[in-house]
Motif scaffolding. Sequence first.
Motif, short mmCIF file in Angstrom:
data_model
loop_
_atom_site.label_atom_id
_atom_site.label_comp_id
_atom_site.label_asym_id
_atom_site.label_seq_id
_atom_site.Cartn_x
_atom_site.Cartn_y
_atom_site.Cartn_z
N PHE A 1 -19.45 -41.17 66.77
CA PHE A 1 -20.72 -40.58 66.36
C PHE A 1 -20.54 -39.72 65.12
O PHE A 1 -21.39 -39.71 64.23
N SER A 2 -19.43 -39.00 65.03
CA SER A 2 -19.15 -38.18 63.84
C SER A 2 -19.05 -39.05 62.59
O SER A 2 -19.58 -38.69 61.53
N VAL A 3 -18.36 -40.17 62.72
CA VAL A 3 -18.27 -41.11 61.61
C VAL A 3 -19.67 -41.59 61.22
O VAL A 3 -20.02 -41.66 60.03
N PHE A 4 -20.46 -41.93 62.22
CA PHE A 4 -21.84 -42.39 62.02
C PHE A 4 -22.63 -41.34 61.24
O PHE A 4 -23.32 -41.65 60.26
N THR B 1 -19.72 -32.91 70.88
CA THR B 1 -19.67 -33.29 69.47
C THR B 1 -21.02 -33.05 68.80
O THR B 1 -21.09 -32.49 67.69
N VAL B 2 -22.09 -33.47 69.47
CA VAL B 2 -23.43 -33.26 68.91
C VAL B 2 -23.74 -31.76 68.85
O VAL B 2 -24.37 -31.28 67.91
N LEU C 1 -30.97 -33.08 65.74
CA LEU C 1 -29.70 -32.75 66.39
C LEU C 1 -29.90 -31.75 67.53
O LEU C 1 -29.18 -31.80 68.53
N GLY C 2 -30.87 -30.87 67.39
CA GLY C 2 -31.18 -29.95 68.49
C GLY C 2 -31.68 -30.69 69.71
O GLY C 2 -31.28 -30.42 70.85
N GLN D 1 -14.70 -31.27 65.13
CA GLN D 1 -14.64 -30.91 66.55
C GLN D 1 -14.93 -32.09 67.47
O GLN D 1 -15.24 -31.91 68.64
N ALA D 2 -14.81 -33.30 66.94
CA ALA D 2 -15.15 -34.50 67.70
C ALA D 2 -14.28 -34.62 68.96
O ALA D 2 -13.11 -34.27 68.96
#
Length: 333
Positions: free
Chosen positions: A94-97, A39-40, A5-6, A85-86
């Motif tokens: 992507f959050s759902v993913f 989001t990421v 994620l970084g 925070q999407a």
Amino acid sequence: MKRWLGKAETALGNHSDRLNAINIFPVADGDTGTNLYLTVRAAAQALSSPAAPHDPGTANRAAGIHSQQDVGAVLARAGQAAMEQARGNSGTLFSVFLCAAAEPLAGHTRLSSPLLAAALNRAQIRAWSALSDPVPGTMLSVMEAAARAAAAVDADQNGDDSNHALGLALDAAVEAALEAVVRTEDQLAALHEAHVVDAGGVGMLLILDCLRSAVLGEELQSELLDGLHGYDVQDPHIHADMPDDDGVEVMCTISLSPLDAATLRQRLDEMGDSVIMSQVGGAMGADGKYRWRVHVHVPAPEPAVALIGSLGEPTEISVSQLALPRDPAGHEH
């Protein structure tokens, strides 16, 4: 997972301008890169800060198990932060993913080819189902292609959980994702006419390559995006030439019973489009309700906000003009 994620946060920050430039579907608001990046970033920051009291690893720590060794718990924590925070269609999907990918990994201390295949498959199914009207030729197609490729490699390896098998599965997933991105141009009329690939699909490809890089300890494949239509630095900002989209994007988090959630989805479908609803956390509250993240594009905010308020008490409500890109600093217009 933290390294992944970084890396994704850095990569999306570096590529947000080009992603914004080719963002014309579902609306030409030029913010897919910014939305994915923010989001990421929320997901990555959740893993660099102390665990919250409701962190999924709390029970494990109480039992003497280090939650940082539980891949699923770590990813679930990141996914919940991302969901809360999407931003936009791409960030929400992507959050759902991320939340769904965490589920098959729960209780495991390392990633393997069988687990990767299970996680990617769960994630793409959940992302497709979150949208009321899912459309091929978007980041959904990229997620699906990556999942199918990883599953095929895993099947060929007969469940081999070695690092070598994991590397083969990751290579195949990224290669399939790239092929899916190329195909998006001919899957959506708007992209075909503008001669560009889908912005969300490219963002998902970058995220998957970051996962490959983090797991295998290799550099990102800098040549991956070479030749993608609309993605060269000298290419124009395609979205700027598109007509402004009327309406607004409304997002919020709300606790609803299953029946009220179904009602809200149906009413929002009638009221607007790009409806995305997904559970946050997955656990039912003492009142029999689940927390949901809600996203919709509507002509005017008032009817949608009133409808949502009639079914519960929404939090984190944001209303953004579709015709205006978001401020990269995260402030709504």
